[in-house]
Design an enzyme around this catalytic site. Sequence first.
Site, PDB file in Angstrom:
ATOM      1  N   ASP A 108       6.535   1.633   4.365  1.00  0.00           N
ATOM      2  CA  ASP A 108       5.567   1.240   3.347  1.00  0.00           C
ATOM      3  C   ASP A 108       5.838  -0.201   2.887  1.00  0.00           C
ATOM      4  O   ASP A 108       4.916  -1.021   2.760  1.00  0.00           O
ATOM      5  CB  ASP A 108       5.665   2.243   2.180  1.00  0.00           C
ATOM      6  CG  ASP A 108       4.820   1.839   1.007  1.00  0.00           C
ATOM      7  OD1 ASP A 108       3.597   1.761   1.177  1.00  0.00           O
ATOM      8  OD2 ASP A 108       5.383   1.572  -0.093  1.00  0.00           O
ATOM      9  N   LYS A 116       3.673  -3.829   3.445  1.00  0.00           N
ATOM     10  CA  LYS A 116       3.349  -4.785   2.379  1.00  0.00           C
ATOM     11  C   LYS A 116       3.764  -6.199   2.777  1.00  0.00           C
ATOM     12  O   LYS A 116       3.058  -7.172   2.514  1.00  0.00           O
ATOM     13  CB  LYS A 116       4.009  -4.361   1.071  1.00  0.00           C
ATOM     14  CG  LYS A 116       3.347  -3.107   0.489  1.00  0.00           C
ATOM     15  CD  LYS A 116       4.104  -2.514  -0.669  1.00  0.00           C
ATOM     16  CE  LYS A 116       3.360  -1.303  -1.221  1.00  0.00           C
ATOM     17  NZ  LYS A 116       4.195  -0.468  -2.078  1.00  0.00           N
ATOM     18  N   LEU A 122      -0.583  -5.217 -10.005  1.00  0.00           N
ATOM     19  CA  LEU A 122       0.033  -6.530 -10.275  1.00  0.00           C
ATOM     20  C   LEU A 122      -0.652  -7.623  -9.442  1.00  0.00           C
ATOM     21  O   LEU A 122      -1.020  -7.395  -8.296  1.00  0.00           O
ATOM     22  CB  LEU A 122       1.524  -6.511  -9.904  1.00  0.00           C
ATOM     23  CG  LEU A 122       2.414  -5.516 -10.650  1.00  0.00           C
ATOM     24  CD1 LEU A 122       3.842  -5.610 -10.110  1.00  0.00           C
ATOM     25  CD2 LEU A 122       2.399  -5.808 -12.139  1.00  0.00           C
TER      26      LEU A 122
END
Length: 825
Positions: free
Chosen positions: A683, A687, A618
Amino acid sequence: MTAQSWKVHKFGGSSLADAGRYRAVPAILGATGAERQAAVVSAMRGVTDDLVTLVQMAERRDDGMAALLEQVRDKHLSVAAELTSGEALAEFESAFLRDVDDIDDVLRATWLLRSSSLSVRELVSGFGEIWSAQLLAATLAQQPSAGKVDWFNAARALTVTDGELGRVVHWDTSRALLGEALDADFLGTLVVTGYVARSPDGVQTTLGRNGSDFTASIFASLLDATEIVIWTDVDGVMSADPRFVHETTIIDELSFNEAMELAYFGAKVLHPQTMAPAIERNIPIYIRNTFAPEKPGTRIAMTSENTTAVKGITTIDDMALINLEGAGMIGVPGTANRLFGALRDAGVSVVMISQGSSEHSICFAVRQGETGRVEGIIRRAFAMELEQGQIQDIEVTDNCSILAVVGDGMAGLPGIAAKVFGGLGKAGVNVRAIAQGSSERNISAVIDADDAVRALRAVHACFYLSPQTVSIGLIGPGTVGSVLLDQLAGEIARLRNDCNLDLRVRAIATSQSMVSGDGPIDLAAWRDTLGAEGVPVDLDAFADHVQAEHLPHAVIVDCSASQTVADRYVDWLARGIHVITPNKKASTAGLDYYRELREGRRRGDAHYLYETTVGAGLPVIQTVRDLRETGDRISSIQGIFSGTLAYLFNVYDGERPFSEIVRHAKDEGYTEPDPRDDLSGMDVARKLVILGREMGLDLELDDVAVESLVPDSLRDGSVDDYLDRLHEQDDIMAARLEEARQAGEVLRYVGRLSATEGATVRLERLPATHAFAGINLTDNIVQFKTARYCDNPLIVQGPGAGPEVTAGGIFADLLRLGSYLGAKL
Ligand code: ADP
Ligand code: ASP
Ligand code: MG
């Protein structure tokens, strides 16, 4: 002169390599009887080199000399026997053997003296053309419909002396001698020796190496010819030397001036002096291929219809750069004149001159072999200035090459120089000096000899004369990496043809072994190649191979999750290797390292692309960049950034316990091998760090407030242990879900980032109507609130995990890189 005019052909050594090539000539020349045509010939391929070597061998008393002479003799005798027979053969043989005896005598004398005079070297090196002319004449004469065929030794007429820029033709003498030797009504084919000539007192000399082209244009002028055709082994003049650039184009038309610049700056296909006689008499020159005579070739004439700005790019090697520096030269008229006058008087040819407008220094290029002599000349000419310190330094830089970009159409067209130097910069080529003639027909740059091929390819590709070549090394051909290789395999040909982008995967490494190939690795068989040819991994050797001298651009695609690999990024970027990765390790390391990464990138002028570290394929990072770079102010970024956690809470509806859903997700491969890597929230936190830094925030991983979904009691211990005891968490999870439901809400694991409120990652209750509530399966959703997108946020949503989309995202980064480098995407 009779009414019928002459046409001059020239056959180069490459077109006369063996008997078969001689036999191809009659068909190329066509009828030999009713025309007036001259066929100027070179020696058989390699023969001039051999003859030059023979004299050198004699000088140093090399025992191999006799064998080489025998080789030259046998070669000619066997070709002659293949081409002729009977009386014609006997005639050739007896003349030829006399010549060989003469050469033998000269070599013996040289052997005794251990040195040779110029006239000996000139005499011996010219025999190749004398033999070749006789061989071709005999071949032509044998044709059933042969008209008159004569051979003519150009040394009987063509008279030259040495000049500054090569040989100077004595036109009147030459014309008179040719007039005496040749019947004015000659009809048929005259085979003329190329290269050889005579001095005014009749001693045999030559026109210098590759001089047969020049012979052709001189004879065209002497004979008043209407056309010159130079037959060689390529389809015409190409946009670059085909030995170095593989995707050249044939130039259909060139002006004399363009051809002269290209030849002067190294395009070997044509001798630079060839154009002058043709210009004088306005005789067009065609360059054509004896191996493909049906092709039209290149037409060189006074003007050309082809208005492409850049026609060709050439390099000349073995150059040295000399820089004369000193405050004493500023504003002093005549310094350049004195300098170049002294060099001219000494017969030094200056290939390129560049002087800054401050006049503080003059810089020029000469042939490498001349540097010692040139330095001496300058020291003598400026002895006083050097002594008094007005000239401080004479700096000599050896091992240089000159790259020349040529085209009449560049004149008055802005942006060409920017493209040339931009292309050189992107390919990491350092430019030492620049010159542009006021005709604007030629831009020249002096570069290091080691960079020459890479520079040639990069600049050639910049002008879409050939594709931008990118050398790719892939690390980690696992789930994502192997899909990327498949995707590349399907698109490489199209990208080359349509987008001027030539992607070459030249090395692949796993954690254990690696393969590298000079050419691209066959992407249909990389697994077998790795199995059969793999050697132990050595990341230094890997990077060296990927960053090949001759290829303009290098990129390492890291699809591994390895810290060792991530630790190399700074070095790679600093040396100009671009890096593309879905690996979050480097981008989320401490800020100090992150700053080093940026610095490395700046130093190496390299790109570091990592779009797939957030939201897989994306466009998340690119969106942040686009917003910032267009002046928007991002106030917050929030969303669901983990496909795994999105899936867990999309599926968790209270029917089945949470632990069972986690176990099922693990079995389906939706989680990391240790599901705690997902459920700990780290995780997502990583990000947010990446996005925060992209927004310009100095964010460390520790700054993110993370709600872990792994209870402290289950944090340590094995994966099996964790899965066995996961049910201990079920009641707490069920209670949170129930609470949310009562309020008409859902549970979602959300990351939030804002310039003012920092970063948080936690399980939240959201209204069932919230944008984050309605996502599917492993979808990611990212919401950007900015000054422009304030009432209604910008949303990016879609599958945020999976090998196909992640590999697609890495591929898109690769194309983005291609586009930065100048491909037409
Ligand atoms: P010949 O023996 O026919 O005179 P040369 O070997 O002298 O041929 O010149 C032809 C060669 O020049 C080609 O085979 C090619 O490798 C080389 N060459 C260098 N630059 C160019 C260029 N720009 N276009 C075409 N050929 C070139
Ligand atoms: N035979 C000569 C050389 O090799 C001249 C030529 O071929 O043009 O230099
Ligand atoms: Mg040649």
